[in-house]
Design an enzyme around this catalytic site. Structure first.
Site, mmCIF file in Angstrom:
data_model
loop_
_atom_site.group_PDB
_atom_site.id
_atom_site.type_symbol
_atom_site.label_atom_id
_atom_site.label_comp_id
_atom_site.label_asym_id
_atom_site.label_seq_id
_atom_site.Cartn_x
_atom_site.Cartn_y
_atom_site.Cartn_z
ATOM 1 N N ARG A 239 31.644 49.061 35.257
ATOM 2 C CA ARG A 239 30.488 48.265 34.839
ATOM 3 C C ARG A 239 29.974 48.811 33.521
ATOM 4 N NH1 ARG A 239 31.904 44.926 37.790
ATOM 5 N NH2 ARG A 239 30.841 43.928 39.530
ATOM 6 N N GLU A 268 26.988 42.269 28.407
ATOM 7 C CA GLU A 268 28.069 41.281 28.428
ATOM 8 C C GLU A 268 27.446 39.903 28.271
ATOM 9 O OE1 GLU A 268 30.642 41.664 31.840
ATOM 10 O OE2 GLU A 268 31.104 43.733 31.327
ATOM 11 N N HIS A 287 36.119 41.701 30.369
ATOM 12 C CA HIS A 287 35.932 41.831 31.831
ATOM 13 C C HIS A 287 37.014 41.035 32.594
ATOM 14 C CE1 HIS A 287 32.631 42.771 34.996
ATOM 15 N NE2 HIS A 287 33.816 42.740 35.572
HETATM 16 C C1 GLV Z 1 34.485 42.508 39.121
HETATM 17 O O1 GLV Z 1 33.964 43.057 38.218
HETATM 18 C C2 GLV Z 1 34.173 42.757 40.499
HETATM 19 O O2 GLV Z 1 33.222 43.496 40.800
HETATM 20 O O3 GLV Z 1 34.877 42.203 41.364
#
Ligand code: GLV
Length: 328
Positions: A239, A268, A287
């Site tokens: 994250r 983001e 991401h």
């Molecule tokens: C993606 O970032 C997730 O948490 O599945």
């Protein structure tokens, strides 16, 4: 009457098929963006069950308004968008989708590591700009990974696969730091537990695989980067909130650390004029950790299974707040 499920984005159709087959009445929001808070509340008020995405902010005020929800099943492993304590106060089970995306996400961490160590994105940009003229004996040299030390911050499911990949492919020395030791993963990967400062001091590659929590929020800041090797590469596929991006930019500009590979950014989406995007030793992705057909299908299946299993047996498969089951 059938229970109503609201799915907040179009996801692999297997979820809708499974839920309908199990007798649920399913509505899939058709927008090609995340629902606004008002849209989410308006639709969630008409549903019994929410199949959410990480882009839905389910805070305490959401649960106050939607306390009628019987379960929240998230299409993601991370659930930092959900105030789980609030859901628990309203006795609402919250589920996530671990494991099914671990291979895919570890691949992105591993790919970023190789990419940054050889400045691949940067070299690709040189071609696009028409700046590749000839073989350069001394320009844009990277470094090799064999025998280097990878430090895993968060040796859970994804971190363990990354550790395996690093050891198997390059014979890397694996060290890790967790809140609690993970003896099983230590045995499987040969990873050595170290304290946080040792992780910072010894890692040639430091790869973040932890959840975003109050403890990890902004943890990788100026102070922490200053304890790392000047030759180190920072990788984050967990994250963006775990690192302070202004401090990261400064650490790279000052040579406090050597490079960075990010699949998650803070904030983001990253803006196109972010200085990280022009740095030779940096690779950034939007991401895409779980963006494989296998992982996204697995996530949709598990998100549906959690709902079906909860109504059929009283127990979802992967629940984040199992204590709510005792209240029922
Ligand atoms: C993606 O970032 C997730 O948490 O599945």
């Amino acid at each position: 009457m059938s229970k109503k499920v609201l799915v907040t984005r179009i996801i692999p159709g297997i979820a809708e098929d499974m839920l309908k087959q199990a007798g649920f009445d399913v509505t899939v929001w058709q927008g090609d963006r995340a629902m606004t808070k008002d849209e989410l509340i308006e639709h969630a008020l008409q549903a019994n069950i929410l199949l959410s995405l990480g882009s839905n902010k389910l805070d305490r005020s959401f649960f106050e308004t939607c306390k009628h929800l019987e379960i929240v099943s998230q299409f993601a492993v991370g659930f930092d968008n959900i105030d789980v304590a609030a859901a628990t106060d309203y006795k609402i089970p919250v589920c996530n989708t671990p494991d099914v995306l671990s291979e895919a996400t570890a691949d992105v961490a591993f790919g970023l590591m190789i990419n940054v160590s050889r400045k691949m994105f940067y070299n690709h940009k040189l071609i696009l700009r028409g700046e590749w003229k000839q073989f350069e004996p001394l320009k844009n040299l990277g470094f090799e990974l064999s025998g280097k030390t990878v430090g895993i911050f968060g040796l859970g499911r994804i971190g363990s696969i990354m550790a395996h990949r690093c050891k198997g492919a390059y014979g890397m020395n694996v060290i890790y730091h967790n809140r609690n030791r993970n003896i099983e993963a230590e045995t499987e990967t040969g990873a050595r537990y170290v304290d946080f400062d040792t992780l910072l001091r010894e890692s040639d590659i430091l790869s973040v695989h932890s959840a975003l929590t109050d403890e990890t929020k902004g943890l990788f800041n100026k102070h922490v980067f200053s304890k790392m090797k000047r030759t180190a590469v920072f990788i984050n596929t967990a994250r963006g909130g775990v690192h302070n991006e202004t401090d990261l930019i400064e650490a790279l500009q000052n040579g406090t650390i050597w490079g960075a590979g990010l699949d998650v950014t803070n904030p983001e989406p990253m803006q196109a004029n972010n200085p990280l995007l022009e740095m030779p030793n940096v690779a950034v992705l939007p991401h895409i950790g779980s963006a494989t057909i296998e992982a996204r299908t697995g996530m949709a299946r598990l998100a549906a299974e959690n709902i079906i299993s909860y109504f059929q047996t009283g127990k979802p498969i992967t629940i984040v707040n199992p204590e709510v089951l005792h209240y029922k």
